[in-house]
Scaffold this motif. Structure first.
Motif, PDB file in Angstrom:
ATOM      1  N   ARG A  77       0.856  -1.143   0.082  1.00  0.00           N
ATOM      2  CA  ARG A  77      -0.037   0.078  -0.018  1.00  0.00           C
ATOM      3  C   ARG A  77       0.851   1.322   0.003  1.00  0.00           C
ATOM      4  O   ARG A  77       1.594   1.500   0.727  1.00  0.00           O
ATOM      5  CB  ARG A  77      -0.894   0.034   1.093  1.00  0.00           C
ATOM      6  CG  ARG A  77      -2.142  -1.136   0.954  1.00  0.00           C
ATOM      7  CD  ARG A  77      -2.980  -1.011   2.170  1.00  0.00           C
ATOM      8  NE  ARG A  77      -3.663   0.179   2.517  1.00  0.00           N
ATOM      9  CZ  ARG A  77      -3.981   0.726   3.844  1.00  0.00           C
ATOM     10  NH1 ARG A  77      -4.373  -0.470   4.762  1.00  0.00           N
ATOM     11  NH2 ARG A  77      -4.469   1.908   4.105  1.00  0.00           N
TER      12      ARG A  77
ATOM     13  N   ILE B 208       1.164   3.353   3.329  1.00  0.00           N
ATOM     14  CA  ILE B 208       2.079   2.617   4.223  1.00  0.00           C
ATOM     15  C   ILE B 208       3.323   2.741   3.890  1.00  0.00           C
ATOM     16  O   ILE B 208       4.239   3.013   4.684  1.00  0.00           O
ATOM     17  CB  ILE B 208       1.355   1.253   4.382  1.00  0.00           C
ATOM     18  CG1 ILE B 208      -0.007   1.011   4.607  1.00  0.00           C
ATOM     19  CG2 ILE B 208       2.327   0.500   5.567  1.00  0.00           C
ATOM     20  CD1 ILE B 208      -0.555   1.366   6.160  1.00  0.00           C
TER      21      ILE B 208
ATOM     22  N   LEU C 178       6.643  -3.290  10.112  1.00  0.00           N
ATOM     23  CA  LEU C 178       5.216  -2.968   9.863  1.00  0.00           C
ATOM     24  C   LEU C 178       4.329  -4.175   9.087  1.00  0.00           C
ATOM     25  O   LEU C 178       3.322  -4.441   9.481  1.00  0.00           O
ATOM     26  CB  LEU C 178       5.290  -1.748   8.668  1.00  0.00           C
ATOM     27  CG  LEU C 178       5.772  -0.521   9.247  1.00  0.00           C
ATOM     28  CD1 LEU C 178       5.801   0.431   8.261  1.00  0.00           C
ATOM     29  CD2 LEU C 178       4.864   0.027  10.258  1.00  0.00           C
TER      30      LEU C 178
ATOM     31  N   LEU D 182       6.490   9.109  18.225  1.00  0.00           N
ATOM     32  CA  LEU D 182       6.596   8.895  16.894  1.00  0.00           C
ATOM     33  C   LEU D 182       5.118   8.396  16.330  1.00  0.00           C
ATOM     34  O   LEU D 182       4.386   8.828  15.450  1.00  0.00           O
ATOM     35  CB  LEU D 182       7.584   7.703  16.188  1.00  0.00           C
ATOM     36  CG  LEU D 182       8.939   8.373  16.466  1.00  0.00           C
ATOM     37  CD1 LEU D 182       9.843   7.076  15.953  1.00  0.00           C
ATOM     38  CD2 LEU D 182       9.133   9.507  15.726  1.00  0.00           C
TER      39      LEU D 182
ATOM     40  N   ARG E 250       2.330  10.411  14.188  1.00  0.00           N
ATOM     41  CA  ARG E 250       1.914  10.004  12.863  1.00  0.00           C
ATOM     42  C   ARG E 250       0.264  10.038  13.054  1.00  0.00           C
ATOM     43  O   ARG E 250      -0.495  10.412  12.050  1.00  0.00           O
ATOM     44  CB  ARG E 250       2.365   8.411  12.713  1.00  0.00           C
ATOM     45  CG  ARG E 250       1.940   8.013  11.510  1.00  0.00           C
ATOM     46  CD  ARG E 250       2.399   6.430  11.529  1.00  0.00           C
ATOM     47  NE  ARG E 250       3.787   6.500  11.741  1.00  0.00           N
ATOM     48  CZ  ARG E 250       4.546   5.296  12.110  1.00  0.00           C
ATOM     49  NH1 ARG E 250       3.766   4.337  12.377  1.00  0.00           N
ATOM     50  NH2 ARG E 250       5.644   5.470  12.463  1.00  0.00           N
TER      51      ARG E 250
ATOM     52  N   VAL F 167      -5.059   6.386   8.827  1.00  0.00           N
ATOM     53  CA  VAL F 167      -4.565   5.283   8.198  1.00  0.00           C
ATOM     54  C   VAL F 167      -3.737   4.166   8.942  1.00  0.00           C
ATOM     55  O   VAL F 167      -3.330   4.421  10.067  1.00  0.00           O
ATOM     56  CB  VAL F 167      -3.136   5.747   7.157  1.00  0.00           C
ATOM     57  CG1 VAL F 167      -2.360   4.655   6.708  1.00  0.00           C
ATOM     58  CG2 VAL F 167      -3.642   6.754   6.337  1.00  0.00           C
ATOM     59  N   ALA F 168      -4.172   2.963   8.605  1.00  0.00           N
ATOM     60  CA  ALA F 168      -3.401   1.944   9.261  1.00  0.00           C
ATOM     61  C   ALA F 168      -3.619   1.557  10.733  1.00  0.00           C
ATOM     62  O   ALA F 168      -4.128   2.424  11.413  1.00  0.00           O
ATOM     63  CB  ALA F 168      -1.809   2.053   8.938  1.00  0.00           C
TER      64      ALA F 168
ATOM     65  N   HIS G  44      -0.883   0.139  12.342  1.00  0.00           N
ATOM     66  CA  HIS G  44       0.046  -0.580  12.869  1.00  0.00           C
ATOM     67  C   HIS G  44       0.562   0.655  14.146  1.00  0.00           C
ATOM     68  O   HIS G  44       1.371   0.115  14.862  1.00  0.00           O
ATOM     69  CB  HIS G  44       1.360  -0.561  11.845  1.00  0.00           C
ATOM     70  CG  HIS G  44       1.410   0.950  11.042  1.00  0.00           C
ATOM     71  ND1 HIS G  44       1.274   1.016  10.026  1.00  0.00           N
ATOM     72  CD2 HIS G  44       2.044   1.823  11.712  1.00  0.00           C
ATOM     73  CE1 HIS G  44       1.507   2.123   9.616  1.00  0.00           C
ATOM     74  NE2 HIS G  44       2.167   2.813  10.467  1.00  0.00           N
TER      75      HIS G  44
END
Lengths: 187, 237
Positions: free
Chosen positions: A47, A50, A91, B84, B88, B95-96, B98
């Motif tokens: 992606r 990402i 990740l 961090l 983010r 987004v995401a 993670h």
């Protein structure tokens, strides 16, 4: 800042300047390498947004760890891409679990076929006279493929076994022996 | 450990065959084990051409400023990953997932600091900041309150909002006889700007909270549902 052709850039000197606290050196590295680092991250993470995140994370790490780069050991580019790969793998590992099972939907199947197919392309685009190309070429195609699926796409043992419909033990043995052969061949 | 073992481990690290814990352990050892570091460099050099043969792709226009913002956020705490993650979140909240685990693993103090750093980067500076915590003391969201009755909500966790419900943001102005005032509804996880009604300037100690209310917001105009998080405003030093 004037753009500098990547080939003319002294990455090692820039890393040393980063270690000394020169933010412009980091920016020069970013301008020169980030687009290619993002291509690597996107290949692994798939992606775009990402991958963008992964590149930004990598530059933060490069900034903080620049003093650990030792030119005696290897190239600055090798060090920089190791950092980028580590961020991307991090990740990747954090966002999924091992999938040994068959892919769930059509798109996923297509995507995986694509990976297996492009693993050969990755090999094919290497410099024909280079050692990596030659040594990978010395491996049986299936064994070459497992190495490329792991390195280029960040697939785990289990994922590779799933993609190739091979037992996990076989894939582990192939990888171990293929990496050994490559080390020997590239000495 | 024999040279062959080091080479094998280095290959597994570089090729990406280690899980997260193993890889972190290797990265930790590298600093103190030159032989391991050298083996990893050698392995990286063997495969580097695969990455260098990639065709560069376009970066996001704000890419470099994103790096700078992360560095600023990290400088406050020696590159703490929670900072961090929080930074983010501030920049790209939708987004995401993670960052989420990282953010959730953090301690409240880190997040308060992260939030404060986040604000210093945004323009104009808010008057007040409130970190909303749940009943267990875990940070759930951060509110930045501006002089013009605007508030920004930065969720720090992925709130589970039942179907047919919504999150509602409230404040209790720090004036005598004040009642809770709705600042607006949140229906998705993102950094949101809400414009509240005309209120006194946000003040030190002013209560902010987020509750779960029925779709469309609390029928009574006052908070009725379970509290997701609440916190008191503090000024930026």
């Amino acid at each position: 800042m004037t753009a500098v052709a990547a080939a003319d850039l002294d990455h090692g000197a820039l890393l040393q300047q980063c270690a000394a606290g020169d933010r412009r050196a980091l920016q020069a590295l970013y301008q020169a390498e980030a687009p290619r680092m993002k291509a690597v991250a996107r290949r692994m993470l798939r992606r775009d947004e990402i991958a963008e995140d992964a590149v930004q994370d990598a530059f933060v790490r490069i900034w903080h760890k620049a003093s650990q780069y030792d030119p005696e050991r290897g190239s600055a580019l090798g060090w920089i891409y190791t950092v980028q790969r580590s961020v991307a793998l991090n990740l990747l590992r954090g966002s999924r679990h091992e999938d040994l099972v068959e892919p769930a939907d059509f798109d996923a199947i297509q995507e995986r076929r694509q990976e297996i197919h492009t693993a050969e392309e990755v090999w094919g685009r290497l410099d024909a006279s280079g050692r990596l190309r030659t040594c990978l070429g010395g491996l049986e195609p299936a064994r070459r493929k497992v190495v490329l699926l792991a390195y280029a796409y960040g697939l785990s043992h289990g994922e590779i076994a799933g993609r190739l419909a091979r037992p996990l033990g076989t894939v582990k043995a192939w990888l171990r022996r293929s990496l050994e052969s490559l080390r020997e061949c590239m000495k | 450990m024999s040279a062959t073992d080091l080479d094998r481990i280095a290959d597994e690290y570089v090729v990406g065959l280690m899980d997260d814990d193993e890889a972190r352990e290797i990265e930790r050892r590298m600093a103190g084990e030159p032989a391991l570091a050298a083996a990893i460099s050698a392995a990286a050099e063997r495969f580097l051409e695969i990455d260098l043969s990639e065709t560069p792709v376009a970066l996001a226009a704000e890419g470099w400023s994103g790096v700078e913002a992360r560095l600023r956020a990290a400088e406050g705490a020696g590159g703490d990953p929670i900072l961090l993650a929080a930074e983010r979140l501030r920049r790209r909240p939708t987004v995401a997932s993670h960052w989420r685990t990282v953010a959730q693993a953090g301690m409240a103090a880190c997040l308060v600091l992260a939030a404060a750093l986040g604000w210093q980067l945004s323009q104009p500076a808010p008057e007040m900041i409130a970190v909303l915590v749940d009943s267990a003391g875990e940070p759930q969201a951060v509110i930045e309150a501006f002089a013009d009755d605007r508030v920004t909500v930065l969720p720090l966790v992925d709130f589970a909002v039942p179907d047919g419900s919504t999150l509602q943001v409230w404040t209790l102005p720090a004036v005598a006889d004040a009642k809770p005032v709705s600042l607006g509804l949140i229906d998705h996880i993102a950094r949101l700007n809400l414009r509240g009604p005309d209120l006194p300037a946000p003040a030190q100690g002013q209560l902010y909270e987020i509750t779960i209310e029925q779709a469309g917001g609390s029928p009574t105009g006052l908070p009725t549902g379970p509290i997701v998080g609440k916190g008191f405003a503090k000024g930026i030093i």
